[in-house]
Design a protein around this motif. Structure first.
Motif, PDB file in Angstrom:
ATOM      1  N   ALA A  52       0.049 -31.224   8.181  1.00 19.88           N
ATOM      2  CA  ALA A  52      -0.769 -30.170   8.775  1.00 19.88           C
ATOM      3  C   ALA A  52      -2.242 -30.550   8.765  1.00 19.88           C
ATOM      4  O   ALA A  52      -2.999 -30.197   9.678  1.00 19.88           O
ATOM      5  N   TYR A  55      -3.039 -32.511  11.855  1.00 27.85           N
ATOM      6  CA  TYR A  55      -3.147 -31.648  13.031  1.00 27.85           C
ATOM      7  C   TYR A  55      -4.531 -31.005  13.090  1.00 27.85           C
ATOM      8  O   TYR A  55      -5.176 -30.949  14.144  1.00 27.85           O
ATOM      9  N   ASN A  78      -5.283 -28.709   1.814  1.00 31.95           N
ATOM     10  CA  ASN A  78      -4.351 -29.483   0.986  1.00 31.95           C
ATOM     11  C   ASN A  78      -4.475 -29.230  -0.515  1.00 31.95           C
ATOM     12  O   ASN A  78      -3.880 -29.950  -1.316  1.00 31.95           O
ATOM     13  N   ASP A 162       3.895 -26.925  18.728  1.00 34.20           N
ATOM     14  CA  ASP A 162       3.351 -26.583  17.428  1.00 34.20           C
ATOM     15  C   ASP A 162       4.346 -25.839  16.537  1.00 34.20           C
ATOM     16  O   ASP A 162       4.149 -25.717  15.335  1.00 34.20           O
ATOM     17  N   LEU A 165       6.542 -27.701  13.206  1.00 33.41           N
ATOM     18  CA  LEU A 165       6.192 -27.671  11.781  1.00 33.41           C
ATOM     19  C   LEU A 165       6.783 -26.449  11.088  1.00 33.41           C
ATOM     20  O   LEU A 165       7.316 -26.537   9.980  1.00 33.41           O
ATOM     21  N   THR A 166       6.723 -25.300  11.744  1.00 38.27           N
ATOM     22  CA  THR A 166       7.294 -24.070  11.183  1.00 38.27           C
ATOM     23  C   THR A 166       8.803 -24.203  11.007  1.00 38.27           C
ATOM     24  O   THR A 166       9.366 -23.786   9.986  1.00 38.27           O
TER      25      THR A 166
END
Length: 241
Positions: A52, A55, A78, A162, A165-166
């Motif tokens: 992430a 991105y 992070n 997008d 990732l979810t």
């Protein structure tokens, strides 16, 4: 590493292979769409390896953000890895020369796999955990490069990419629940996220810090609940004695 143990590590990482390929390709597409060459996708995925964070970095680079802004943003995004590392201190105690790489390669998905798998009998913990982390890293790099090359050669639409990732996080969450049968962490996490969103919509909390606020709520709730559970268990044990 013994072929049998390597095959086991590859089997464990199979969900991440499909997930990292699916979300790595959109990252590569985003890189070339922002005007950067293909090698940037490879370099970021190999050296930064932040999922992430990568991105987000693409958007920051494209907007001309300062290095200080990028550094602070990436730290906040992070910062959860500090908690990951603390929870793996005991598990990484005897991993030997693999420890520096395991610390570097501790992504969300790799953390989920390492906390949910057991070292096969006869295998060295460092080699087994390190192979899992290395395979995940290679999947991410490969997906990113494939996406960047495809973005240069084939015109593509970015609608819906997008969500990859979810979807990956949802799959890993299901795997964790099936293995641990512990519903408390995901329920607490969902409640913390919902509370943060509602409070920000009401203007009580700043909308720009929903992620950090959710993490704070979730960690606080888990600490309180786990401490209470520990005390009750200790009291029960004392009564039995």
């Amino acid at each position: 590493m013994n072929r049998k143990y390597f095959a086991k590590a590859a089997q464990v990482t199979l969900p991440v292979f499909f997930g990292y390929t699916a979300i790595g390709i959109p990252f590569g597409l985003m890189i070339v769409n922002a005007g950067y060459p293909v090698w940037v996708a490879f370099l970021m995925s190999a050296a930064m390896y932040a999922g992430a964070g990568q991105y987000i970095a693409v958007g920051l680079f494209a907007s001309g953000a300062s290095l200080s802004t990028i550094a602070v943003t990436e730290l906040l995004v992070n910062i959860r890895h500090i908690v990951y590392g603390l929870s793996l201190i005991t598990k990484f105690k005897n991993v030997g020369r693999w420890k520096p790489y395991l610390v570097f390669a501790l992504t969300d998905e790799t953390y989920s796999l390492l906390t949910g798998c057991e070292v096969p009998e006869g295998a060295e913990p460092g080699s087994f955990y390190g192979t899992i982390a290395l395979l995940d890293h290679l999947y991410w790099v490969a997906g990113s490069v494939i996406g960047a090359v495809a973005g240069k050669l084939i015109p593509m639409s970015f609608d819906g990419v997008d969500f990859a990732l979810t979807a990956l996080f949802a799959v890993l969450l299901i795997e964790q629940i099936l293995k641990s049968h512990d519903f408390l962490p995901p329920v607490v996490g969902a409640a913390a996220a919902l509370a943060s969103v509602l409070l920000s919509r009401l203007g009580i909390l700043p909308s720009g810090n929903i992620l950090l606020i959710s993490l704070a709520f979730g960690l606080a709730a888990l600490i309180l609940l786990k401490n209470r559970s520990f005390r009750e268990s200790a009291e029960t044990t004392g009564e039995q004695k």
